[in-house]
Design a protein around this motif. Structure first.
Motif, short mmCIF file in Angstrom:
data_model
loop_
_atom_site.label_atom_id
_atom_site.label_comp_id
_atom_site.label_asym_id
_atom_site.label_seq_id
_atom_site.Cartn_x
_atom_site.Cartn_y
_atom_site.Cartn_z
N ARG A 64 -27.83 62.73 36.58
CA ARG A 64 -27.08 61.44 37.17
C ARG A 64 -25.48 61.77 37.10
NH1 ARG A 64 -27.21 56.94 32.58
NH2 ARG A 64 -26.12 58.52 31.25
N ALA A 65 -24.99 62.69 36.40
CA ALA A 65 -23.66 62.91 36.62
C ALA A 65 -23.29 63.59 37.92
CB ALA A 65 -23.15 63.65 35.51
N VAL A 66 -24.31 64.34 38.55
CA VAL A 66 -23.89 65.08 39.91
C VAL A 66 -25.19 64.78 40.81
CG1 VAL A 66 -23.36 67.21 40.79
CG2 VAL A 66 -22.89 66.82 38.28
N PRO A 67 -25.51 63.60 41.25
CA PRO A 67 -26.84 63.49 41.88
C PRO A 67 -26.79 64.38 43.46
CG PRO A 67 -24.79 61.73 42.49
CD PRO A 67 -24.60 62.61 41.40
N PRO A 68 -27.74 64.80 43.78
CA PRO A 68 -28.03 65.50 45.02
C PRO A 68 -27.04 65.10 46.10
CG PRO A 68 -30.12 64.93 44.20
CD PRO A 68 -29.12 64.18 43.36
N ALA A 69 -26.25 66.30 46.57
CA ALA A 69 -25.37 65.78 47.61
C ALA A 69 -25.53 65.39 48.82
CB ALA A 69 -24.63 67.29 47.82
N ALA A 70 -26.91 66.05 49.45
CA ALA A 70 -27.25 65.41 50.65
C ALA A 70 -27.75 63.86 50.53
CB ALA A 70 -28.47 66.23 51.05
N LEU A 71 -28.51 63.50 49.44
CA LEU A 71 -28.76 62.18 49.23
C LEU A 71 -27.44 61.25 48.77
CD1 LEU A 71 -31.91 62.62 46.87
CD2 LEU A 71 -31.77 62.17 49.28
N THR A 72 -26.37 61.89 48.36
CA THR A 72 -25.40 60.88 48.09
C THR A 72 -24.85 60.81 49.84
OG1 THR A 72 -24.93 61.95 46.02
CG2 THR A 72 -22.97 61.00 46.98
N THR A 73 -24.60 61.75 50.48
CA THR A 73 -24.15 61.64 51.74
C THR A 73 -24.63 60.46 52.50
OG1 THR A 73 -23.41 63.87 51.83
CG2 THR A 73 -23.34 62.87 53.83
N PHE A 74 -26.11 60.28 52.17
CA PHE A 74 -26.84 59.23 53.26
C PHE A 74 -26.98 58.05 52.19
CE2 PHE A 74 -27.95 62.75 55.64
CZ PHE A 74 -28.19 62.25 56.48
N ASP A 75 -26.01 57.95 51.26
CA ASP A 75 -25.60 56.51 50.32
C ASP A 75 -27.10 56.40 49.72
OD1 ASP A 75 -23.11 56.44 51.00
OD2 ASP A 75 -23.63 55.56 53.11
N ILE A 88 -27.52 49.92 55.61
CA ILE A 88 -27.45 50.70 56.73
C ILE A 88 -25.99 51.26 56.91
CG2 ILE A 88 -27.67 50.51 59.41
CD1 ILE A 88 -29.42 48.05 59.10
N THR A 89 -25.90 52.78 56.99
CA THR A 89 -24.55 53.35 57.02
C THR A 89 -24.63 54.16 58.27
OG1 THR A 89 -25.31 55.04 55.52
CG2 THR A 89 -24.21 53.07 54.57
N ASN A 90 -23.35 54.68 58.61
CA ASN A 90 -23.41 55.69 59.55
C ASN A 90 -22.22 56.31 59.52
OD1 ASN A 90 -23.86 57.48 61.81
ND2 ASN A 90 -24.04 55.75 63.31
N THR A 91 -21.87 57.54 59.17
CA THR A 91 -20.73 58.30 58.87
C THR A 91 -20.65 59.64 59.52
OG1 THR A 91 -21.24 59.37 56.77
CG2 THR A 91 -20.62 57.11 56.63
N PRO A 92 -19.55 60.13 59.72
CA PRO A 92 -19.31 61.53 60.65
C PRO A 92 -20.17 62.72 59.37
CG PRO A 92 -17.35 60.43 60.68
CD PRO A 92 -18.29 59.60 60.00
N LEU A 93 -19.95 62.38 58.23
CA LEU A 93 -20.60 63.28 57.20
C LEU A 93 -22.07 63.56 57.28
CD1 LEU A 93 -18.60 62.43 54.07
CD2 LEU A 93 -18.32 64.33 55.44
N GLN A 94 -22.69 62.13 57.75
CA GLN A 94 -24.26 62.49 57.91
C GLN A 94 -24.67 63.24 59.00
OE1 GLN A 94 -25.07 58.18 58.30
NE2 GLN A 94 -24.81 58.07 55.84
N ALA A 95 -23.76 63.39 60.21
CA ALA A 95 -23.90 63.94 61.33
C ALA A 95 -23.75 65.44 60.99
CB ALA A 95 -23.14 63.51 62.52
#
Length: 204
Positions: A64-75, A88-95
């Motif tokens: 909970r304190a450190v959720p998976p980074a890749a999943l966090t990037t995809f909100d 629905i999100t779309n950010t440069p970090l996801q790319a």
């Protein structure tokens, strides 16, 4: 779904149902940065080995304190409350994740290796193979021409810089097969391009 789709297209996905949580690739040191001492559990991240690295994302251990980074990037929802629908999100970090995360680089390399070994020496056959595996359709003539040009340019680049080719195909726990390094690196780039198409990563 995005991660699982890349693993499935490359045939890396472990479809086993049930079992213990797993620890896929994650940037080093994230858990340790927030460690609180030996009296607390889960203070160090120990990456899974073998087939467990490629289990479906729903089996990923969630701290909970450190959720998976890749999943966090995809909100991904934080799991502290119900989410009736995903935003629905779309950010440069996801790319950047889709282009550089070890999961997707490795999936691209393994998919490219399948294309080289199964589609033969014909570049057009390889493009058709990659497109079919990722999108379940054949590429258009324009798409084929673009991807063939990309493959040629990458081949020329990696022949001049074999160290870069070796570095690219070394990403991930699985080992490259008996395929020439510069060729595999060039087609890994092509496979990555196809896996990053909007229709590959977006439910339509």
């Amino acid at each position: 779904m995005v991660r699982d789709n890349a693993l499935a297209a490359s045939r890396l996905l472990n479809a086993k149902i049930g079992g213990a949580s797993v620890f896929p690739y994650q940037p080093p040191g994230i858990w340790e940065e927030l460690a609180r001492g030996e009296t607390f559990t889960a203070q160090e991240y120990h990456e899974s080995q073998g087939d467990d690295l490629y289990r479906r994302s729903m089996y990923t251990f969630w701290k909970r304190a450190v959720p998976p980074a890749a999943l966090t990037t995809f909100d991904a929802p934080d799991r502290e409350k119900c989410a009736s629908r995903r935003l629905i999100t779309n950010t440069p970090l996801q790319a950047l994740v889709l282009l550089n995360d070890p999961t997707y680089v490795e999936a691209s390399r393994v998919l490219a290796q399948h294309a080289i070994l199964q589609a033969g020496a014909d570049p057009e056959a390889r493009v058709r193979f990659l497109f079919r595996e990722a999108t379940a359709r054949r590429p258009t003539p324009v798409e084929t021409r673009i991807l063939l040009d990309l493959a040629q340019r990458r081949m020329e680049h990696y022949k001049k810089d074999p160290a870069a080719a070796a570095k690219l195909i070394a990403v991930g726990a699985s080992k490259p097969g008996n395929v020439e390094a510069t060729e595999l690196a060039a087609w890994t780039t092509v496979a990555s391009t196809i896996l990053n198409l909007d229709e590959t990563i977006t439910k339509e």
